[in-house]
Every structure is written in structure tokens, then in C-alpha cells.
Design a protein around this motif. Structure first.
Motif, PDB file in Angstrom:
ATOM      1  N   ARG A  22      45.010  13.659   7.869  1.00 11.62           N
ATOM      2  CA  ARG A  22      43.917  12.760   8.210  1.00 11.62           C
ATOM      3  C   ARG A  22      44.241  12.012   9.496  1.00 11.62           C
ATOM      4  O   ARG A  22      45.337  11.478   9.658  1.00 11.62           O
ATOM      5  N   ASP A  69      39.065   9.769  11.399  1.00 11.72           N
ATOM      6  CA  ASP A  69      38.383  10.246  10.198  1.00 11.72           C
ATOM      7  C   ASP A  69      37.991   9.060   9.323  1.00 11.72           C
ATOM      8  O   ASP A  69      38.835   8.235   8.967  1.00 11.72           O
ATOM      9  N   ALA A  75      37.800  14.194   7.071  1.00 14.20           N
ATOM     10  CA  ALA A  75      38.976  14.918   7.554  1.00 14.20           C
ATOM     11  C   ALA A  75      38.893  16.392   7.193  1.00 14.20           C
ATOM     12  O   ALA A  75      39.202  17.268   8.006  1.00 14.20           O
ATOM     13  N   ARG A  96      36.282  18.109   9.428  1.00 17.66           N
ATOM     14  CA  ARG A  96      36.787  18.278  10.797  1.00 17.66           C
ATOM     15  C   ARG A  96      37.803  19.416  10.874  1.00 17.66           C
ATOM     16  O   ARG A  96      37.735  20.276  11.755  1.00 17.66           O
TER      17      ARG A  96
END
Length: 245
Positions: free
Chosen positions: A91, A95, A101, A104
């Protein structure tokens, strides 16, 4: 084309979140916590079914049903090279949540647009003690499947969409044994050996969703040599073994 989320996925979410706390207590993080990371357990309509396209369909012809996104880690990585895993990673300060997270990392690793994913649930944290990681599994539905690729070759050797029909086949399931005493669920398909953290999470979701087909748990297979004590997966095996002691 948008694909409707299957009922079994909501059933898995509800059953996991309602499960007795003891189910998760074994792997619960200590009070001091650890480095935060997230993984995305992402299901979608199988390639060839409504909304399915792109990616590598494992195990033969496409058909109806669902698949799950898995990655084969780059073989040059210092830890767990070549392992089969879910998209994910640590993370970052930017985030806003564990789910953010996971979304992404999924985009960075395999190129999936976060806007095409429904976050179904953020599941209880799991602690990997040797590396002091607190991993948050995020359950997702890929409602608008598109191209799938190993966008980040430094991290990912290849990305696959593994049909659940193949993973649920009793012939593809077995119990993994390790010299340390660890025993846990395993899958093998398309030459890929899935065990440890990834296999345990996948097996649990399939169980909670009511999809698991009876399989012979007495069929036991040893780890490939690369996972033997001192190998790249040794730390993860120790975590699982300690947790089950």
C-alpha cells in the motif's frame, strides 16, 4: 458489455464476513501490525461468455461460467520468483484504502482499468509473519472484461484468466506437502503449480461460495524442488505452518 455478478460471489462474500471469528484468528495481525499490502481476488465472466474477451484462457476452449485472474511472478524476482499469485502489492501513501491499493496494483501489473471492476468486499487481514506483511484480500468482480497482459515485466512474467471449471476439476486438486510439515490445498493447470497463500485463499473463496466439487484430499504431492527449504517460498511456508500449529 457489462456482465452481471454471479450469485455465488455474493454468497461467498456474505459467508466469509459472517464466519466465526476463529476462522480468521489464526492469521490475524498482531497489535503492532506490519507493512500493509493488498491483493485482488478478481473473478469475471469466462472468455467467450457474455462480456469476456482478451487474456489467456487456461485449460482449453472458452465457455460459460467464470474465471479468476492470476499472475506468474517474474522469474528474476528476489522473492518467490515464478510463483502463481493474485495481482497486488504494498500500500502506497496515495492509496486511500486497501481496496484502492488492490485496484492500483491490478492496473499496474496486468493493465485492468479499475473503472471496470466492482469491489465486492474487503476481507479480513492476513499476517505473513516472516516478512511482517499485513495482507488485505479484496474480492472483486470484473464486470467489463478487456485485454489482460503482463504490463510490468519486472513483476509479472505472464497473466492468465483461469476458468473455475478447470480449477474445480477434482483431477486438478491435491494436498501439497512440505518437508517442514506444512500441508495445504494445491491446484495445477496449464503447467502452473498453485499452493500456499494463493491456493489457500482461492480454495476458501470457492468453499464459501458453495462451488467446491468433492476432491480426494488424500492425494498428496510434494512441492517442486524450487520450493524446498531455503528456496524462495520457504518463508511463506513457515508462516502457514506456524499459523496451523
Amino acid at each position: 458489455m457489462t456482465a452481471a455478478r454471479p450469485a455465488w460471489l455474493d454468497r461467498a462474500r456474505d459467508a466469509i464476513l459472517a464466519a466465526d471469528q476463529g476462522y480468521f484468528a489464526t492469521f490475524a495481525p498482531p497489535p503492532e501490525g506490519g507493512q500493509r499490502s493488498s491483493v485482488m481476488i478478481l473473478f469475471g465472466p469466462s472468455a467467450g461468455s457474455a462480456g469476456g474477451s482478451g487474456g489467456t484462457s487456461v485449460g482449453g476452449s472458452a465457455g460459460s461460467g467464470e474465471d479468476v485472474v492470476l499472475t506468474e511472478r517474474a522469474h528474476t524476482l528476489r522473492t518467490q520468483p515464478g510463483d502463481i499469485s493474485f495481482p497486488g502489492g504494498k500500500r502506497e501513501p496515495s492509496d486511500t484504502s486497501a481496496a484502492a491499493a488492490a485496484l492500483r496494483e491490478t492496473q499496474e501489473e496486468v493493465g485492468i482499468d479499475p473503472a471496470t471492476i466492482d469491489v465486492v468486499a474487503t476481507l479480513p487481514d492476513i499476517y505473513l509473519s516472516p516478512r511482517q506483511f499485513v495482507v488485505t484480500p479484496v474480492l472483486g468482480w470484473w464486470r467489463e472484461p478487456g485485454p489482460l497482459d503482463a504490463v510490468d515485466p519486472v513483476e509479472v512474467h505472464r497473466a492468465v484468466r483461469a476458468p473455475l471449471a478447470d480449477l474445480l476439476d477434482p483431477a486438478a486438486r491435491f494436498t501439497v506437502s512440505h518437508p517442514s510439515g506444512y500441508r495445504g490445498p494445491g491446484f495445477e493447470f496449464d503447467g502452473l503449480f498453485v499452493w500456499g497463500f494463493t491456493a489457500g485463499l482461492l480454495s476458501a473463496v470457492l468453499d464459501f461460495g458453495g462451488l467446491t466439487v468433492p476432491w480426494d484430499r488424500s492425494v498428496e504431492r510434494p512441492l517442486p524442488d524450487r520450493y524446498r527449504p531455503g528456496g524462495p517460498q520457504d518463508a511463506l511456508t513457515k508462516t502457514a505452518t506456524e499459523g496451523r500449529a
